[in-house]
Design an enzyme around this catalytic site. Structure first.
Site, short mmCIF file in Angstrom:
data_model
loop_
_atom_site.label_atom_id
_atom_site.label_comp_id
_atom_site.label_asym_id
_atom_site.label_seq_id
_atom_site.Cartn_x
_atom_site.Cartn_y
_atom_site.Cartn_z
N ASP A 214 0.73 -1.05 0.02
CA ASP A 214 -0.61 0.26 -0.25
C ASP A 214 0.59 1.28 -0.07
OD1 ASP A 214 -2.22 1.87 -0.17
OD2 ASP A 214 -3.51 0.02 0.82
N HIS A 237 2.26 1.75 -3.12
CA HIS A 237 0.55 2.71 -3.62
C HIS A 237 1.52 3.94 -3.81
CE1 HIS A 237 -2.49 0.18 -2.96
NE2 HIS A 237 -1.94 -0.37 -3.82
#
Ligand SMILES: *[C@@H]1O[C@H](CO)[C@@H](O)[C@H](O)[C@H]1NC(C)=O
Length: 394
Positions: A214, A237
């Site tokens: 993430d 991310h």
């Protein structure tokens, strides 16, 4: 007489301070052994160390099992947590008794976490059962390391691996330096954000190496004065401010600097994300500078319609006002053609956005990169590849 007494007292206190400086509390002395569970030993060693000023808890080389622990202050004075070995969390989420962390440092001033050791969160089983992508409120999973209300402190040279949820969570902290941390988890492990900072101020992150499933770094509401410098991110991310505007009573975000970092093979580069249909809020004074992108999907992104897995109501635009943002000297390759997207809210358009010296080349075959500007009129200068606002809507 009174004067002499106070001199004697002061000398005695000084002597005490000197003799106790660097006093070592090794978990071994509290029954901690490699390949065994050291939860009790660590709890005892911490308690003893915390009662003394200038102390050091040591976990030497070796692999240890550790259950949920809260390392609680305030302590008598400065305290060091020196982890040379590897700590392994229980694999099974049930053994955390609903706690949202594995190791928590709480209410400590002058803490140093050091030693080159590893916090291994053993997240594989928890990732398989993670339902956060499908549910708005998912079951709480343990964060590897929490810092809550920790002040004037340093975290350096430690590793966090395979956390079940966020790796490092910084909440309510002031003046905390995070240096040379390494964070690793597979690119497809859910919600394994590297470092999340919320409701904190004066936080610096330098020389971090983060590869996870993430955000490498995410910055939540109520945070001021964060500098991230020399961060390597990927997979992951990207580096994010937000998401903001999901909850009521969120506090402003301001004074964020991301400088001199490299992102490789990430889903996003640098982004600011806010939820639609949000309560009013603000984020301002945010600057991204001297950043290299290697095969990044959305290198530059403001997304005020952030709505992962359609978990939100799209009825009204975000009311989080974004202003005073700059993207300067951002170069490298984009894995998508649309290398810069500035999608601001039509209820509170972005203000004072500066875009300077951008050179992002499309990594695929055929064509150059493009950019989109919605509800924003950026001030542009220097090189512009993609050309600023090839598609616009205001
Ligand atoms: C805007 O950003 C600049 C550059 O960091 C900063 O000096 C200034 O205080 C900011 N102003 C506001 C209103 O945020």
């Amino acid at each position: 007489m009174g004067k002499n007494l106070s001199i004697v007292t002061i000398s005695f206190l000084l002597l005490l301070a000197f003799t106790s400086a660097g006093q070592v509390f090794d978990v071994k002395s509290y029954g901690g052994k490699p390949n065994a569970d050291i939860t009790q030993a660590l709890t005892k060693a911490w308690k003893a160390a915390c009662a003394v000023a200038g102390s050091k808890v040591v976990i030497s080389a070796g692999t240890y099992k550790l259950g949920v622990v809260t390392l609680l202050g305030p302590c008598k004075g400065a305290i060091e947590f020196n982890l040379q070995g590897t700590l392994q969390a229980p694999s099974n989420v049930a053994s955390f008794n609903g706690k949202d962390f594995w190791v928590s440092f709480q209410r400590i001033d002058s803490l140093t976490v050091s030693g080159g050791g590893v916090f291994d969160g053993k997240g594989q089983m928890a990732w398989q059962n993670n339902n956060c992508a499908k549910k708005y409120s998912c079951k709480t999973l343990p964060i590897n390391i929490r810092f809550d209300f920790v002040t004037n402190s340093i975290v350096r040279n430690i590793k966090s691996k395979d956390s079940k949820f966020f790796h490092i969570n910084v909440m309510g902290c002031k003046n905390l330096q995070i240096q040379h941390v390494t964070i690793t988890a597979p690119g497809d492990s859910p919600n394994t954000d590297g470092i999340h900072i919320g409701r904190s101020s004066k936080i610096t992150i330098t020389n971090a190496n983060i590869g996870t499933g993430d955000d490498c770094i995410s910055i939540g509401d109520g945070t001021q004065d964060v500098t991230a410098n020399q961060v390597t991110c990927g997979p992951g991310h990207g580096i994010s401010i937000g998401s903001l505007g999901r909850y009521q009573n969120e506090q402003p975000v301001s004074g964020i600097r991301v400088i001199g970092s490299t992102l490789s093979n990430t889903q996003n580069g640098v982004r600011i994300k806010t939820w639609p249909s949000s309560p009013p809020g603000s984020a301002f004074d945010m600057h991204f500078e001297n950043i290299i992108m290697n095969n990044v999907a959305n290198p530059i992104l403001i997304d005020q319609g952030y709505c992962p897995n359609s978990q939100c109501s799209n009825k009204s635009p975000s009311k989080v006002k974004i202003s005073n943002v700059s993207f300067k000297n951002i170069r490298g390759t984009s894995s998508t053609k649309e290398a810069m997207k500035l999608i601001c809210s039509n209820s509170v358009p972005c203000q004072q956005v500066v875009v300077a010296d951008i050179d992002l080349v499309y990594k695929g075959a055929g064509g150059s990169t493009t950019s989109t500007c919605v509800n924003v009129k950026p001030t542009v200068s220097g090189k512009q590849n993609p050309p600023a606002c090839t598609r616009k809507q205001y």
